[in-house]
Design an enzyme around this catalytic site. Structure first.
Site, PDB file in Angstrom:
ATOM      1  N   ALA A 163     -15.624  40.422  16.157  1.00 20.07           N
ATOM      2  CA  ALA A 163     -14.522  41.301  15.760  1.00 20.07           C
ATOM      3  C   ALA A 163     -13.777  41.650  17.047  1.00 20.07           C
ATOM      4  O   ALA A 163     -14.175  42.554  17.786  1.00 20.07           O
ATOM      5  CB  ALA A 163     -15.072  42.547  15.087  1.00 20.07           C
ATOM      6  N   GLY A 190     -13.054  50.753  20.153  1.00 19.38           N
ATOM      7  CA  GLY A 190     -14.053  49.781  19.706  1.00 19.38           C
ATOM      8  C   GLY A 190     -13.983  49.591  18.207  1.00 19.38           C
ATOM      9  O   GLY A 190     -13.028  50.035  17.570  1.00 19.38           O
ATOM     10  N   ASN A 191     -14.981  48.916  17.653  1.00 18.64           N
ATOM     11  CA  ASN A 191     -15.004  48.751  16.199  1.00 18.64           C
ATOM     12  C   ASN A 191     -16.445  48.728  15.703  1.00 18.64           C
ATOM     13  O   ASN A 191     -17.389  48.807  16.501  1.00 18.64           O
ATOM     14  CB  ASN A 191     -14.231  47.497  15.782  1.00 18.64           C
ATOM     15  CG  ASN A 191     -14.808  46.245  16.389  1.00 18.64           C
ATOM     16  OD1 ASN A 191     -15.968  45.919  16.176  1.00 18.64           O
ATOM     17  ND2 ASN A 191     -14.000  45.536  17.182  1.00 18.64           N
ATOM     18  N   ARG A 192     -16.608  48.638  14.405  1.00 21.82           N
ATOM     19  CA  ARG A 192     -17.922  48.839  13.785  1.00 21.82           C
ATOM     20  C   ARG A 192     -18.753  47.568  13.660  1.00 21.82           C
ATOM     21  O   ARG A 192     -19.804  47.588  13.032  1.00 21.82           O
ATOM     22  CB  ARG A 192     -17.745  49.459  12.402  1.00 21.82           C
ATOM     23  CG  ARG A 192     -17.268  50.900  12.463  1.00 21.82           C
ATOM     24  CD  ARG A 192     -16.937  51.423  11.078  1.00 21.82           C
ATOM     25  NE  ARG A 192     -18.073  51.305  10.168  1.00 21.82           N
ATOM     26  CZ  ARG A 192     -17.977  51.377   8.848  1.00 21.82           C
ATOM     27  NH1 ARG A 192     -16.802  51.551   8.284  1.00 21.82           N
ATOM     28  NH2 ARG A 192     -19.055  51.256   8.101  1.00 21.82           N
ATOM     29  N   SER A 193     -18.309  46.466  14.243  1.00 20.67           N
ATOM     30  CA  SER A 193     -19.083  45.230  14.100  1.00 20.67           C
ATOM     31  C   SER A 193     -20.490  45.391  14.694  1.00 20.67           C
ATOM     32  O   SER A 193     -20.639  45.883  15.819  1.00 20.67           O
ATOM     33  CB  SER A 193     -18.351  44.092  14.812  1.00 20.67           C
ATOM     34  OG  SER A 193     -19.170  42.956  14.829  1.00 20.67           O
TER      35      SER A 193
END
Ligand code: CTP
Length: 414
Positions: free
Chosen positions: A277, A209-212
């Site tokens: 993102a 995943g990512n930090r968006s």
């Protein structure tokens, strides 16, 4: 943006109880709040509650505290008037310019931004009389917020619910930052916004995943609907954000699900704004059982490239699968490196992706991700470059929508 004089007007509807949270948000933000309920609002909420929360005396009529001339002074001195809830009756009285109580008299003397947050049953909201009153108030420069859809008093559901206090507070605070941030310049337009991050599963419990947080995309969707657009928000994973009022939300998890949803809704849109993102890669295989330590544990996780949704939209527009008039907006989170600064990378990305506008956010050093403020640049395919000053994500969203409106008015460059 603290220390402003805010008037909170309260109409006589069941949603009046929600004004307590709104008053609290303004006072916690350092503002001076004066609450003016209508007589019927006091059937739903007590004067003592409003006085305690605002720290000021509360009157409803023009014959109380006469030497202070409150029916003129409060409006004249206000920096912002917010009416929540605005009932059908209150909208009608405001549209007619009546001054038969302290709240309507204040509306006539106020020269600051005025925000109405309507709340009523769907039939009342859709009645031609209310529709005409709302149109008249907007024509005169007031902001009438689109109500949310959902559970109303009793068993019925539909458009007419008061947006959550957080949302009203956000829109009102934006008008303190920029009084012309909510024109109705997207009426008749349909806008698709993607937001949040994607999750690419590795096994039943793990993912890439990512930090968006989704905050910037949600702010754009929220403002676009308040500027008159029909908005579909394709939402990936967010930091638990509440869906904005009056926006259709399609929830997705993976990049592939996001691509399908964006492609489907883009066909009927005037504009697509890709603020999500999107993961560039996904694990090539998804294990059906949890991957264990020990024998058989992987050293390497092979990845497969995901489709570039933004570039795919540009291709579709070029070869006629998407209308030539569809505006396409991309985002770029960039850091500088040995090959160039943020703007150099961003210009290369705009050329590579082929979209009409690119919103550029410098990242790193606590910037852009998960925070409430943002800055950057807005680059356009025709060579335009505008610096976006540091401010709230709502302010940034308003600048992006200004550029989008201008683009839609002159037609995308493709
Ligand atoms: N984007 C997309 N599909 C992807 C990846 C990105 O549509 N698979 C969109 C994003 O929503 C954003 C823009 O492309 O609007 C730029 O995303 P970014 O990750 O900065 O671009 P990349 O092409 O992945 O470039 P980089 O090599 O810098 O990672």
């Amino acid at each position: 943006m603290s220390g402003k004089r805010i008037v909170v007007g309260v109409g006589g509807g069941i949603a009046a109880y929600k004004c307590c949270s709104l008053i609290r948000k303004f006072t916690e933000d350092g503002h001076h709040v004066r609450v003016i309920p209508t007589e019927s609002a006091l059937e739903f909420i007590g004067r003592a509650t409003l006085e305690a929360l605002s720290g000021n005396t509360v009157h409803t009529g023009v014959f109380e505290d006469v030497p202070a001339v409150p029916h003129v002074r409060i409006g004249q001195e206000a920096d912002l008037v917010v009416i929540a809830p605005a009932t059908a009756d209150l909208l009608a009285r405001a549209a007619q310019g009546r001054a038969d109580d302290l709240l309507t008299a204040t509306l006539l003397t106020a020269r600051c931004p005025v925000v109405f947050a309507p709340a009523m049953h769907t039939e009342m909201w859709e009645h031609p009389a209310t529709v005409a009153n709302v149109a008249l108030l907007r024509e005169r420069g007031a902001t009438v917020i689109e109500p949310a859809s959902g559970r109303l008093t009793g068993r019925d559901t539909g458009a007419g619910r008061l947006p959550e206090p957080d949302e009203i507070f956000g829109l009102a605070s934006l008008l303190l930052e920029r009084s012309d941030a909510l024109p109705r310049d997207l009426e008749g337009r349909s806008v698709v916004v993607s937001a949040g991050g994607t999750r690419e599963p590795l096994d039943p419990v793990r993912f890439l995943g990512n930090r968006s947080s989704g905050k910037q995309g949600y702010a754009i969707a929220r403002l676009a609907v308040q500027r008159g657009a029909t908005v579909t928000l394709i939402s990936g994973i967010t930091a638990g954000l509440e869906p904005p009022a009056a926006v259709d939300v399609v929830n997705v998890q993976t990049a592939e699900q996001m691509r399908e949803a964006v492609d489907k809704h883009a066909t009927t849109a005037d504009a697509v704004i890709m603020s999500a993102a999107v993961a560039d890669f996904r694990p090539t295989t998804v294990a059906t059982a949890k991957i264990k330590k020990g024998a058989g544990e992987p050293d390497i996780i092979p990845l497969t490239k995901n489709a570039d949704i933004l570039a795919g939209l540009v291709d579709a527009r070029r070869d006629g699968r998407l209308s030539k008039s569809t505006a396409i907006v991309g985002f770029a989170a960039e850091t500088g490196d040995e090959n160039g600064d943020v703007l150099t990378h961003a210009r290369a990305k705009l050329a590579r992706k082929g979209c009409d506008l690119l919103v550029v956010n410098p990242v790193g050093d606590g910037k852009a991700f998960e925070v409430d403020n943002n800055d950057g640049w807005l680059l356009s395919a025709d060579g335009g470059e505008v610096a976006l000053d540091h401010g709230s994500k709502a302010l940034m969203a308003s600048r992006v929508l200004d550029a989008l409106t201008a683009l839609l008015d002159r037609g995308p460059t493709a």
